[in-house]
Design an enzyme around this catalytic site. Structure first.
Site, PDB file in Angstrom:
ATOM      1  N   ARG A 258      37.982  17.125  91.989  1.00 48.73           N
ATOM      2  CA  ARG A 258      38.669  18.058  91.092  1.00 48.73           C
ATOM      3  C   ARG A 258      40.163  17.778  91.188  1.00 48.73           C
ATOM      4  O   ARG A 258      40.808  18.166  92.147  1.00 48.73           O
ATOM      5  CB  ARG A 258      38.361  19.499  91.530  1.00 48.73           C
ATOM      6  CG  ARG A 258      38.627  20.538  90.461  1.00 48.73           C
ATOM      7  CD  ARG A 258      38.713  21.927  91.075  1.00 48.73           C
ATOM      8  NE  ARG A 258      39.995  22.096  91.725  1.00 48.73           N
ATOM      9  CZ  ARG A 258      40.189  22.795  92.844  1.00 48.73           C
ATOM     10  NH1 ARG A 258      39.207  23.388  93.446  1.00 48.73           N
ATOM     11  NH2 ARG A 258      41.407  22.891  93.368  1.00 48.73           N
ATOM     12  N   HIS A 262      41.597  24.807  90.477  1.00 48.60           N
ATOM     13  CA  HIS A 262      40.210  25.282  90.296  1.00 48.60           C
ATOM     14  C   HIS A 262      40.077  25.937  88.918  1.00 48.60           C
ATOM     15  O   HIS A 262      39.267  25.541  88.090  1.00 48.60           O
ATOM     16  CB  HIS A 262      39.846  26.274  91.403  1.00 48.60           C
ATOM     17  CG  HIS A 262      38.621  27.067  91.095  1.00 48.60           C
ATOM     18  ND1 HIS A 262      37.363  26.513  91.120  1.00 48.60           N
ATOM     19  CD2 HIS A 262      38.461  28.359  90.701  1.00 48.60           C
ATOM     20  CE1 HIS A 262      36.474  27.442  90.775  1.00 48.60           C
ATOM     21  NE2 HIS A 262      37.115  28.561  90.510  1.00 48.60           N
ATOM     22  N   TYR A 271      46.140  25.051  99.841  1.00 47.54           N
ATOM     23  CA  TYR A 271      45.045  24.626 100.718  1.00 47.54           C
ATOM     24  C   TYR A 271      44.770  23.119 100.719  1.00 47.54           C
ATOM     25  O   TYR A 271      43.891  22.658 101.424  1.00 47.54           O
ATOM     26  CB  TYR A 271      43.754  25.389 100.379  1.00 47.54           C
ATOM     27  CG  TYR A 271      43.330  25.296  98.922  1.00 47.54           C
ATOM     28  CD1 TYR A 271      42.612  24.197  98.458  1.00 47.54           C
ATOM     29  CD2 TYR A 271      43.651  26.304  98.018  1.00 47.54           C
ATOM     30  CE1 TYR A 271      42.225  24.113  97.137  1.00 47.54           C
ATOM     31  CE2 TYR A 271      43.264  26.225  96.688  1.00 47.54           C
ATOM     32  CZ  TYR A 271      42.549  25.126  96.252  1.00 47.54           C
ATOM     33  OH  TYR A 271      42.169  25.034  94.937  1.00 47.54           O
TER      34      TYR A 271
HETATM   35  C1  LIG Z   1      27.952  34.400  92.216  1.00 39.98           C
HETATM   36  C2  LIG Z   1      29.423  34.101  92.241  1.00 39.98           C
HETATM   37  N1  LIG Z   1      30.090  34.148  93.411  1.00 39.98           N
HETATM   38  C3  LIG Z   1      31.413  33.859  93.451  1.00 39.98           C
HETATM   39  C4  LIG Z   1      32.083  33.526  92.301  1.00 39.98           C
HETATM   40  C5  LIG Z   1      33.566  33.167  92.356  1.00 39.98           C
HETATM   41  N2  LIG Z   1      33.675  31.717  92.154  1.00 39.98           N
HETATM   42  C6  LIG Z   1      33.967  31.198  90.954  1.00 39.98           C
HETATM   43  S1  LIG Z   1      33.951  29.537  90.968  1.00 39.98           S
HETATM   44  C7  LIG Z   1      33.596  29.478  92.597  1.00 39.98           C
HETATM   45  C8  LIG Z   1      33.456  28.166  93.314  1.00 39.98           C
HETATM   46  C9  LIG Z   1      32.442  27.287  92.675  1.00 39.98           C
HETATM   47  O1  LIG Z   1      32.481  26.039  93.286  1.00 39.98           O
HETATM   48  P1  LIG Z   1      31.555  24.869  92.823  1.00 39.98           P
HETATM   49  O2  LIG Z   1      30.158  25.349  92.655  1.00 39.98           O
HETATM   50  O3  LIG Z   1      31.768  23.734  93.752  1.00 39.98           O
HETATM   51  O4  LIG Z   1      32.071  24.505  91.364  1.00 39.98           O
HETATM   52  P2  LIG Z   1      33.524  24.015  90.898  1.00 39.98           P
HETATM   53  O5  LIG Z   1      34.320  25.266  90.658  1.00 39.98           O
HETATM   54  O6  LIG Z   1      34.100  23.167  91.960  1.00 39.98           O
HETATM   55  O7  LIG Z   1      33.273  23.280  89.639  1.00 39.98           O
HETATM   56  C10 LIG Z   1      33.468  30.758  93.123  1.00 39.98           C
HETATM   57  C11 LIG Z   1      33.156  31.057  94.529  1.00 39.98           C
HETATM   58  C12 LIG Z   1      31.353  33.519  91.096  1.00 39.98           C
HETATM   59  N3  LIG Z   1      31.923  33.189  89.928  1.00 39.98           N
HETATM   60  N4  LIG Z   1      30.023  33.780  91.090  1.00 39.98           N
END
Ligand SMILES: Cc1ncc(C[n+]2csc(CCOP(=O)(O)OP(=O)(O)O)c2C)c(N)n1
Length: 367
Positions: A258, A262, A271
């Site tokens: 990425r 985010h 971080y």
């Molecule tokens: C069930 C849930 N828990 C927490 C969140 C908050 N949240 C949004 S994105 C994210 C991280 C997701 O990481 P990843 O699956 O690696 O996908 P990326 O964002 O890196 O594409 C979190 C914890 C959420 N949207 N849904």
């Protein structure tokens, strides 16, 4: 013997065809028609330009938050390239390039990001689910859609995307198990971009790879260099063919990075450092693909410059149109969110509507 190996669990392979300098492994190079190579390149470059434009629009306060895709274009286009229009795309929230490849319009993406329900309405003939923010829930939707497809005797497949963070959710494991045990035509594309907001992969799992998690569910797991469009294309073809012809699901891990925030609500300098990111700049999926296409005599710098200019002008024009539409639109009744998403009422939706209507009434009463 009281203790013996029950089963050899097999090996998780890692596939790489185009290295970061743009050099190709001739023995593994797939035979992709030139027009398809150029179409994929166009989609990746357009995705990058779109992403850059969207970031500017957000910084100018014209749209709300969104999740940039910079660096992940190959993982999305190399996989989505194998879908037929009648196949299903079930995205998470970071698949704008794949969504555009499938026909999503800039105007709708922007309207949605600016908070207008019109942007999220699903066109009648589309087989694309809207983006899905609750992490990993889309994987169960994908398994359900694949189950329905199989039940109807159609030979369409489902491709769903998720991140490395999603693999820590129960929904991920349920979706893989359900798909494995029911032989569903679904491809799980994990964009392992090394981060789940601020949580690095090393703190996400003890597993050496994401792909090996497939072993527990008795389905194939493949790992590829996700910044190598040729490797993604080859592995995704294998997975899509297997889903379509043999009703076997696959977990395809695309190792990528990425490069951006985010979401626009995030500040990664808190971080991670430039030293973390720098090695990945050299692994950019677009520039290495361009080196390959140049070596094949399919593009040159002049064409590339022209493409960027064309995209920039088109995006400017599309944004003007979107703005005109925004001026016409009334943000309107928040209840409209249900109309954009559901063709009919289901009992749980009726319940949610009643709850939401009451809540709005209460909030309005309290000013
Ligand atoms: C069930 C849930 N828990 C927490 C969140 C908050 N949240 C949004 S994105 C994210 C991280 C997701 O990481 P990843 O699956 O690696 O996908 P990326 O964002 O890196 O594409 C979190 C914890 C959420 N949207 N849904």
């Amino acid at each position: 013997m009281p203790r013996h190996a029950v089963e050899r669990l097999g090996t998780v392979t890692h596939l790489s065809i185009l290295d970061e300098t743009g050099a190709v492994d001739k023995a593994l190079e797939p035979d992709i028609p030139e027009t398809d190579l150029l179409e994929m390149h166009r989609a990746m470059l357009y995705g990058r330009c779109f992403d850059e434009r969207m970031l500017k629009l957000q910084r100018q306060g014209r749209i709300g938050t969104f999740a940039p895709i910079k660096g992940q274009e190959a993982a999305q286009i190399g996989a989505a390239a194998h879908l037929r229009p009648s196949d299903w795309l079930v995205p998470s929230f970071r698949e704008i390039a794949a969504q555009i490849w499938r026909g999503a319009k800039p105007r709708d993406i922007w309207l949605f990001a600016a908070g207008y329900n019109e942007g999220v309405a699903i066109p009648e003939d589309a087989r694309d689910l809207p983006l899905c923010v609750p992490v990993a829930t889309q994987l169960l939707h994908a398994a359900g859609v694949a189950y329905a497809t199989k039940y109807r005797g159609e030979d369409d497949i489902v491709m769903t995307f998720h991140g490395d963070g999603a693999t820590s959710e129960g929904d991920f494991h349920e979706a893989l198990n359900f798909s494995g045990v029911l032989d569903l035509p679904v491809v799980f594309v994990c964009q392992n971009n090394q981060w789940a907001i601020s949580l690095p992969l090393a703190k996400q799992t003890r597993s050496k790879t994401i792909a090996q998690k497939a072993v527990a569910y008795g389905i194939p797991g493949l790992r590829v260099d996700g910044n190598d469009i040729l490797a993604v294309w080859v592995a995704a073809k294998e997975a899509v063919d297997r889903a379509r012809n043999e009703q076997i699901p696959t977990l395809l891990e695309c190792v990528t990075y990425r490069m951006e925030v985010h979401t626009t609500a995030d500040d990664p300098t808190r971080y991670r450092t430039e030293d973390d990111v720098a090695p990945w700049r050299k692994r950019d999926p677009i520039s290495r693909f361009e080196t390959y296409l140049k070596a094949k005599g399919l593009i040159d710098d002049k064409t590339l410059k022209g493409m960027r200019e064309t995209f920039r002008d088109a995006l400017k024009h599309d944004w003007q149109e979107t703005q005109e539409r925004i001026e016409e639109l009334d943000a309107g009744d928040p209840m409209g969110i249900f109309d954009a998403l559901y063709a009919q009422d289901y009992p749980h939706i009726t319940e949610q509507k009643a709850y939401f209507r009451e809540r709005l009434k209460r909030e309005r009463a309290h000013g």
